[in-house]
Design an enzyme around this catalytic site. Sequence first.
Site, short mmCIF file in Angstrom:
data_model
loop_
_atom_site.label_atom_id
_atom_site.label_comp_id
_atom_site.label_asym_id
_atom_site.label_seq_id
_atom_site.Cartn_x
_atom_site.Cartn_y
_atom_site.Cartn_z
N GLU A 115 -6.50 -8.35 -5.03
CA GLU A 115 -5.47 -7.31 -5.21
C GLU A 115 -4.32 -7.77 -6.12
O GLU A 115 -3.22 -7.21 -6.04
CB GLU A 115 -4.92 -6.89 -3.84
CG GLU A 115 -5.95 -6.15 -3.01
CD GLU A 115 -5.30 -5.42 -1.85
OE1 GLU A 115 -5.25 -4.18 -1.91
OE2 GLU A 115 -4.83 -6.08 -0.90
N HIS A 134 3.16 -8.21 -1.47
CA HIS A 134 2.22 -7.27 -0.85
C HIS A 134 1.87 -7.80 0.52
O HIS A 134 1.43 -8.94 0.66
CB HIS A 134 0.94 -7.14 -1.69
CG HIS A 134 -0.15 -6.41 -0.97
ND1 HIS A 134 0.03 -5.14 -0.44
CD2 HIS A 134 -1.43 -6.76 -0.65
CE1 HIS A 134 -1.09 -4.76 0.16
NE2 HIS A 134 -1.98 -5.72 0.05
N HIS A 136 0.70 -6.67 4.91
CA HIS A 136 0.06 -5.73 5.83
C HIS A 136 0.79 -5.73 7.18
O HIS A 136 0.16 -5.68 8.23
CB HIS A 136 -1.40 -6.12 6.07
CG HIS A 136 -2.21 -6.35 4.84
ND1 HIS A 136 -3.23 -7.28 4.79
CD2 HIS A 136 -2.17 -5.78 3.61
CE1 HIS A 136 -3.78 -7.27 3.57
NE2 HIS A 136 -3.15 -6.38 2.84
N HIS A 204 -3.14 0.59 5.10
CA HIS A 204 -3.31 -0.70 4.45
C HIS A 204 -2.07 -1.59 4.58
O HIS A 204 -2.12 -2.62 5.24
CB HIS A 204 -3.67 -0.44 2.97
CG HIS A 204 -3.91 -1.66 2.16
ND1 HIS A 204 -4.51 -1.62 0.92
CD2 HIS A 204 -3.61 -2.96 2.35
CE1 HIS A 204 -4.60 -2.83 0.41
NE2 HIS A 204 -4.05 -3.66 1.26
ZN LIG Z 1 -3.84 -5.70 0.90
#
Ligand SMILES: [Zn+2]
Length: 274
Positions: A115, A134, A136, A204
């Site tokens: 990603e 990023h 979660h 996500h």
């Molecule tokens: Zn991710």
Amino acid sequence: MVISSNSMTKTITRRSFLVSSVVTAVSTAFAAQAPATAGAPDPKLMEDLVAAYRILAQQGVLDGFGHVSARHDRAANRFIMSRSLAPELVTASDLIEFDLDANPVDPRGRSLYSERFIHAEIYRARADVKAVVHNHAPSLIPFGVSTVPLRPMYHMAAFIGNGVPVFDIRKSFGMTDMLVSDSRKGRALAEALGNKTAVLMRGHGVAVVGSTIPIAVGRSIYLDLNARIEAQAIGLGGNITYLDPQEAQKMMDSGENRAYERPWELWKAKAMSK
Ligand SMILES: [Zn+2]
């Protein structure tokens, strides 16, 4: 003899044409995969980036997954992030330079985060962004899958006073594995982010941006706390008074959480002492 010579010339010509085509194809492919380095980044940037991985893991924002990146201090079209590795284990030797197509400069056979396109496309779209997280964080997931918007509950989350958009990968790409694993998906995510500080990713996680590494890290930590506080406040069942957008703007104007300098020193000292 003449015929034979001619046919040999033809053969040689055809062969050298094929060889040169192959060489061109190979070198083009190589160039696409391995952009030139922009030179070594500021060592302080590398040190802070390693700290960012560890801090976010220790704060419970990242677990074995998720990542942080920083834009190269000497080249706006390059960014730095770790090879594919659990955040708490990242050291300076794991950091790799990428271009804005998310191609690594010198991966040396190491595997990469699938990603990384999240980071590349946000840097391409937002000149003001110097760091991207990023994650979660479980606290954020409900706000990406329900109709309840993530809103600022307290002064520490004034940076979401203008709202947090939700990126639903299904709207543009149909049924996927939910991962932002190519440039097109990264671009769609960056578009959803717009000029905001964070974008939730339905089912996500989130992408959070900042003009420095401490700001992107601080925002990630307080976004997680704000989501927990909001869920608690909703659970109480009464009416909720959120921060007014004007209050949030006044806090941003007076310097967002003092650029997180005070907690950053604490977080970094703790993270690097382990
Ligand atoms: Zn991710």
